[in-house]
Design a protein around this motif. Sequence first.
Motif, short mmCIF file in Angstrom:
data_model
loop_
_atom_site.label_atom_id
_atom_site.label_comp_id
_atom_site.label_asym_id
_atom_site.label_seq_id
_atom_site.Cartn_x
_atom_site.Cartn_y
_atom_site.Cartn_z
N ALA A 4 0.81 -1.21 0.00
CA ALA A 4 0.00 0.00 0.00
C ALA A 4 0.84 1.26 0.00
CB ALA A 4 -0.94 0.01 1.21
N ALA A 5 2.11 1.15 0.44
CA ALA A 5 2.99 2.31 0.50
C ALA A 5 4.05 2.26 -0.59
CB ALA A 5 3.64 2.41 1.89
N SER A 6 3.77 1.54 -1.67
CA SER A 6 4.77 1.34 -2.72
C SER A 6 4.75 2.44 -3.76
CB SER A 6 4.55 -0.01 -3.40
OG SER A 6 3.26 -0.07 -3.99
N ALA A 7 3.97 3.50 -3.55
CA ALA A 7 3.94 4.64 -4.46
C ALA A 7 4.36 5.89 -3.72
CB ALA A 7 2.55 4.82 -5.06
N GLN A 8 4.81 6.87 -4.48
CA GLN A 8 5.04 8.19 -3.91
C GLN A 8 3.94 9.12 -4.41
OE1 GLN A 8 8.64 10.23 -5.30
NE2 GLN A 8 8.92 8.64 -6.85
N GLY A 121 -2.28 3.80 -5.28
CA GLY A 121 -1.02 3.09 -5.10
C GLY A 121 -1.18 1.59 -5.23
N ARG A 122 -2.26 1.06 -4.68
CA ARG A 122 -2.50 -0.39 -4.77
C ARG A 122 -2.69 -0.82 -6.22
NH1 ARG A 122 -6.04 -4.10 -5.60
NH2 ARG A 122 -7.69 -2.62 -6.12
N LEU A 123 -3.45 -0.03 -6.96
CA LEU A 123 -3.73 -0.39 -8.36
C LEU A 123 -2.47 -0.39 -9.22
CD1 LEU A 123 -7.08 1.55 -8.87
CD2 LEU A 123 -6.77 -0.93 -8.93
N LEU A 124 -1.49 0.43 -8.86
CA LEU A 124 -0.24 0.44 -9.63
C LEU A 124 0.57 -0.84 -9.42
CD1 LEU A 124 1.04 4.12 -9.50
CD2 LEU A 124 0.18 2.84 -11.47
N VAL A 175 -0.71 -0.42 -22.62
CA VAL A 175 -0.46 -0.70 -21.21
C VAL A 175 -1.78 -0.89 -20.47
CG1 VAL A 175 1.74 0.53 -21.20
CG2 VAL A 175 -0.35 1.76 -20.62
N ARG A 176 -1.71 -1.59 -19.36
CA ARG A 176 -2.90 -1.83 -18.54
C ARG A 176 -3.19 -0.60 -17.70
NH1 ARG A 176 -1.08 -6.95 -15.35
NH2 ARG A 176 0.82 -5.69 -15.43
N ALA A 177 -4.45 -0.15 -17.74
CA ALA A 177 -4.83 1.04 -16.99
C ALA A 177 -6.03 0.72 -16.10
CB ALA A 177 -5.19 2.17 -17.95
N ALA A 178 -6.07 1.37 -14.95
CA ALA A 178 -7.18 1.27 -14.01
C ALA A 178 -7.77 2.65 -13.80
CB ALA A 178 -6.72 0.68 -12.68
N LEU A 179 -9.07 2.70 -13.53
CA LEU A 179 -9.76 3.96 -13.29
C LEU A 179 -10.22 4.06 -11.84
CD1 LEU A 179 -12.05 4.29 -16.46
CD2 LEU A 179 -9.89 5.45 -16.01
#
Length: 217
Positions: A4-8, A121-124, A175-179
């Motif tokens: 969950a904290a893997s994004a900035q 962040g999770r979706l990435l 590329v795979r994208a999420a909304l």
Amino acid sequence: MRAAASAQLVVIAKSPVPGAVKTRLTPPYSAREAAALAEAALRDTLAAVAAAPAARRVLALLGEPGPWLPAGCDVVAQRGDDLAARLAAAFADAWAALPVPPVLIGMDTPQVTPALLAEAGRLLGEHEVVVGPAADGGFWLLGQRRPDPALLAGLPMSRPDTGALLMERIRAAGVRAALLPELTDVDTAADARAVAALAPSSRFAATLAALGTDVPA
């Protein structure tokens, strides 16, 4: 590091200086009132960022920081000749400082929640790109697992089809994208009232209420 904290989290914003921000709110509001609303929106956004899990928190700023800046947020200057270039530069600068997926948002959605940012962040972890569409046809959030300058280069901004054009580029890149859920940017007085109603406990709603209710609908 927890997933969950893997994004900035990167906020791209202007300093809330009268006459330089939220000019579409004037009229009905004065330049000083519009700046007060901009500062409230920025404070709410930064508070949500501070409460969300993140590997790093960044403010890509046009202007000078003020007392509204919370602790624990790195400040970098915006660079680029137009908004698309500044967005691309914010992604590049964040990645250069820390090669962790950047999630970028603006200062126009004070109703944003830490949960929404955590979800981005999770979706990435499962998609290369995550987009938060805006009600005006743009986007309020863009996250990239690894920044691709071509995604934003020359993208027409602040148009009703900006979000659609971005999605076309994403599809073309394969590329795979999420909304994420659609949110309303605060651009007009009507937007301000709608957003305040959605986030009645926010600084933004309190600031709007303090300005009075005699603004025409």
